[in-house]
Motif scaffolding. Structure first.
Motif, PDB file in Angstrom:
ATOM      1  N   LEU A  44      16.096 -55.548   6.493  1.00 23.10           N
ATOM      2  CA  LEU A  44      17.529 -55.676   6.233  1.00 23.10           C
ATOM      3  C   LEU A  44      18.395 -54.949   7.256  1.00 23.10           C
ATOM      4  CD1 LEU A  44      17.361 -55.313   2.366  1.00 23.10           C
ATOM      5  CD2 LEU A  44      17.755 -57.397   3.675  1.00 23.10           C
ATOM      6  N   GLY A  45      17.839 -53.975   7.942  1.00 22.82           N
ATOM      7  CA  GLY A  45      18.576 -53.306   8.996  1.00 22.82           C
ATOM      8  C   GLY A  45      19.492 -52.189   8.537  1.00 22.82           C
ATOM      9  N   ALA A  46      19.919 -52.220   7.297  1.00 19.86           N
ATOM     10  CA  ALA A  46      20.810 -51.175   6.787  1.00 19.86           C
ATOM     11  C   ALA A  46      20.728 -51.150   5.269  1.00 19.86           C
ATOM     12  CB  ALA A  46      22.251 -51.447   7.222  1.00 19.86           C
ATOM     13  N   GLY A  47      21.051 -50.007   4.714  1.00 22.83           N
ATOM     14  CA  GLY A  47      21.062 -49.852   3.267  1.00 22.83           C
ATOM     15  C   GLY A  47      20.343 -48.583   2.852  1.00 22.83           C
ATOM     16  N   LEU A  48      20.478 -48.251   1.596  1.00 22.22           N
ATOM     17  CA  LEU A  48      19.845 -47.056   1.038  1.00 22.22           C
ATOM     18  C   LEU A  48      18.327 -47.206   1.090  1.00 22.22           C
ATOM     19  CD1 LEU A  48      20.275 -44.366  -0.563  1.00 22.22           C
ATOM     20  CD2 LEU A  48      20.065 -45.762  -2.628  1.00 22.22           C
ATOM     21  N   LYS A  49      17.669 -46.218   1.660  1.00 28.61           N
ATOM     22  CA  LYS A  49      16.213 -46.265   1.799  1.00 28.61           C
ATOM     23  C   LYS A  49      15.561 -45.335   0.788  1.00 28.61           C
ATOM     24  CE  LYS A  49      16.313 -47.871   6.441  1.00 28.61           C
ATOM     25  NZ  LYS A  49      15.757 -47.857   7.746  1.00 28.61           N
ATOM     26  N   LEU A  50      14.337 -45.677   0.419  1.00 32.57           N
ATOM     27  CA  LEU A  50      13.605 -44.856  -0.537  1.00 32.57           C
ATOM     28  C   LEU A  50      13.323 -43.470   0.030  1.00 32.57           C
ATOM     29  CD1 LEU A  50      12.164 -44.444  -3.205  1.00 32.57           C
ATOM     30  CD2 LEU A  50      10.143 -45.549  -2.221  1.00 32.57           C
ATOM     31  N   PHE A  51      12.879 -43.416   1.260  1.00 34.03           N
ATOM     32  CA  PHE A  51      12.554 -42.130   1.874  1.00 34.03           C
ATOM     33  C   PHE A  51      13.635 -41.751   2.879  1.00 34.03           C
ATOM     34  CE2 PHE A  51       8.502 -44.075   0.655  1.00 34.03           C
ATOM     35  CZ  PHE A  51       8.048 -43.109  -0.222  1.00 34.03           C
ATOM     36  N   THR A  52      14.032 -40.501   2.849  1.00 34.12           N
ATOM     37  CA  THR A  52      15.067 -40.021   3.752  1.00 34.12           C
ATOM     38  C   THR A  52      14.427 -39.418   5.004  1.00 34.12           C
ATOM     39  OG1 THR A  52      15.109 -37.847   2.691  1.00 34.12           O
ATOM     40  CG2 THR A  52      16.632 -39.506   1.837  1.00 34.12           C
ATOM     41  N   ASP A  53      15.214 -39.312   6.051  1.00 34.80           N
ATOM     42  CA  ASP A  53      14.731 -38.673   7.272  1.00 34.80           C
ATOM     43  C   ASP A  53      14.269 -37.260   6.949  1.00 34.80           C
ATOM     44  OD1 ASP A  53      15.338 -40.913   8.744  1.00 34.80           O
ATOM     45  OD2 ASP A  53      17.207 -40.117   9.560  1.00 34.80           O
ATOM     46  N   GLY A  54      13.095 -36.921   7.437  1.00 37.10           N
ATOM     47  CA  GLY A  54      12.561 -35.586   7.233  1.00 37.10           C
ATOM     48  C   GLY A  54      11.763 -35.419   5.952  1.00 37.10           C
ATOM     49  N   GLN A  55      11.806 -36.395   5.050  1.00 35.93           N
ATOM     50  CA  GLN A  55      11.054 -36.291   3.803  1.00 35.93           C
ATOM     51  C   GLN A  55       9.612 -36.725   4.076  1.00 35.93           C
ATOM     52  OE1 GLN A  55      12.220 -38.923   0.588  1.00 35.93           O
ATOM     53  NE2 GLN A  55      11.494 -37.475  -0.949  1.00 35.93           N
ATOM     54  N   ARG A  56       8.681 -35.826   3.824  1.00 37.03           N
ATOM     55  CA  ARG A  56       7.260 -36.112   4.051  1.00 37.03           C
ATOM     56  C   ARG A  56       6.546 -36.066   2.704  1.00 37.03           C
ATOM     57  NH1 ARG A  56       2.252 -33.676   5.682  1.00 37.03           N
ATOM     58  NH2 ARG A  56       1.294 -34.981   7.273  1.00 37.03           N
ATOM     59  N   ILE A  57       6.023 -37.219   2.288  1.00 36.03           N
ATOM     60  CA  ILE A  57       5.334 -37.339   1.004  1.00 36.03           C
ATOM     61  C   ILE A  57       3.953 -37.942   1.264  1.00 36.03           C
ATOM     62  CG2 ILE A  57       5.382 -38.361  -1.305  1.00 36.03           C
ATOM     63  CD1 ILE A  57       7.727 -36.486  -0.885  1.00 36.03           C
ATOM     64  N   PRO A  58       2.911 -37.135   1.260  1.00 34.86           N
ATOM     65  CA  PRO A  58       1.577 -37.708   1.451  1.00 34.86           C
ATOM     66  C   PRO A  58       1.127 -38.472   0.199  1.00 34.86           C
ATOM     67  CG  PRO A  58       1.435 -35.307   1.231  1.00 34.86           C
ATOM     68  CD  PRO A  58       2.885 -35.689   1.154  1.00 34.86           C
ATOM     69  N   LEU A  59       0.635 -39.681   0.402  1.00 30.65           N
ATOM     70  CA  LEU A  59       0.176 -40.544  -0.691  1.00 30.65           C
ATOM     71  C   LEU A  59      -1.158 -41.160  -0.300  1.00 30.65           C
ATOM     72  CD1 LEU A  59       3.588 -42.358  -1.252  1.00 30.65           C
ATOM     73  CD2 LEU A  59       2.580 -40.624  -2.756  1.00 30.65           C
ATOM     74  N   ARG A  60      -1.827 -41.768  -1.285  1.00 30.55           N
ATOM     75  CA  ARG A  60      -3.046 -42.514  -0.979  1.00 30.55           C
ATOM     76  C   ARG A  60      -2.931 -43.893  -1.611  1.00 30.55           C
ATOM     77  NH1 ARG A  60      -6.483 -42.684  -5.434  1.00 30.55           N
ATOM     78  NH2 ARG A  60      -5.764 -41.127  -6.888  1.00 30.55           N
ATOM     79  N   LEU A  61      -3.351 -44.886  -0.866  1.00 33.12           N
ATOM     80  CA  LEU A  61      -3.321 -46.265  -1.340  1.00 33.12           C
ATOM     81  C   LEU A  61      -4.410 -46.448  -2.388  1.00 33.12           C
ATOM     82  CD1 LEU A  61      -2.039 -49.098  -0.901  1.00 33.12           C
ATOM     83  CD2 LEU A  61      -3.906 -49.522   0.719  1.00 33.12           C
ATOM     84  N   VAL A  62      -4.014 -46.965  -3.566  1.00 33.05           N
ATOM     85  CA  VAL A  62      -4.997 -47.210  -4.630  1.00 33.05           C
ATOM     86  C   VAL A  62      -5.143 -48.691  -4.959  1.00 33.05           C
ATOM     87  CG1 VAL A  62      -4.796 -44.909  -5.646  1.00 33.05           C
ATOM     88  CG2 VAL A  62      -3.328 -46.739  -6.488  1.00 33.05           C
ATOM     89  N   GLY A  63      -4.269 -49.544  -4.407  1.00 32.33           N
ATOM     90  CA  GLY A  63      -4.418 -50.970  -4.656  1.00 32.33           C
ATOM     91  C   GLY A  63      -3.359 -51.796  -3.966  1.00 32.33           C
ATOM     92  N   THR A  64      -3.685 -53.068  -3.745  1.00 34.62           N
ATOM     93  CA  THR A  64      -2.724 -54.029  -3.193  1.00 34.62           C
ATOM     94  C   THR A  64      -2.893 -55.353  -3.925  1.00 34.62           C
ATOM     95  OG1 THR A  64      -4.240 -54.818  -1.482  1.00 34.62           O
ATOM     96  CG2 THR A  64      -2.765 -53.005  -0.868  1.00 34.62           C
TER      97      THR A  64
END
Length: 181
Positions: free
Chosen positions: A144-164
């Motif tokens: 979309l190029g613009a808009g409210l994003k889930l993650f903000t600049d500088g926010q580091r959240i380590p996650l692990r993929l559990v399914g797709t």
């Protein structure tokens, strides 16, 4: 002890704001089933999402097919410092301003899942405090190029993929859990 299960509609570039842009892709039965599986015990919402969900869902009554039975019947906990009880939407209570201890107490008080949708500011805080058990991102094939994003600049959240799970409309659900320490 309950779980906090988040679902977000998100673009390839991370935008989650006002997801009317998802309409052109349709909504498949499989997507509905995946989201329905997250709707278990209770709902946790931020104020802005509460104010959007209340008129949309309360008008649907308790119809099971539309999801109204869950959204109107389930206990709803609203994280807000600007609204007071009693709230207009049935089974809704003010949890107060964001407090990770209060959220953990809520998790400890239920046996099933606590569903969170939208509520971006709340979700960011829940992720930062390690309170999210599953983060279900329904990724739409559009930038979309613009808009409210889930993650903000500088926010580091380590996650692990559990399914797709891929859907015929081009949307891919990616489910993440907390990173393994």
């Amino acid at each position: 002890m309950g779980t906090i299960d988040v679902h977000e509609f998100i673009s390839l570039d991370g935008v989650v704001e006002e997801p009317s842009w998802t309409a052109e892709y349709g909504f498949t039965d499989a997507m509905g089933a995946a989201i329905g599986a997250l709707c278990d015990q209770a709902i946790l919402l931020g104020r802005t999402t509460y104010e959007g969900f209340y008129p949309a869902w309360s008008a649907r009554g308790h119809d099971v097919e539309s999801g109204g039975a869950f959204f109107n019947g389930a206990p709803k906990h609203v994280v807000t410092s600007t609204l007071d009880d009693p709230l207009e939407w049935e089974n809704s209570t003010v949890l107060g301003p964001y407090d990770p201890k209060r959220i953990q107490d809520l998790k400890d008080s239920v046996d099933g899942g606590i569903y969170v949708s939208g509520s971006v500011t709340l979700v960011r805080a829940l992720l930062a405090d390690g309170l999210v058990d599953t983060l279900n991102l329904f990724v739409y094939p559009i930038a979309l190029g613009a808009g409210l994003k889930l993650f903000t600049d500088g926010q580091r959240i380590p996650l692990r993929l559990v399914g797709t799970e891929a859907y015929e409309n081009g949307v891919v659900r990616m489910t993440y859990g907390p990173a393994v320490s």
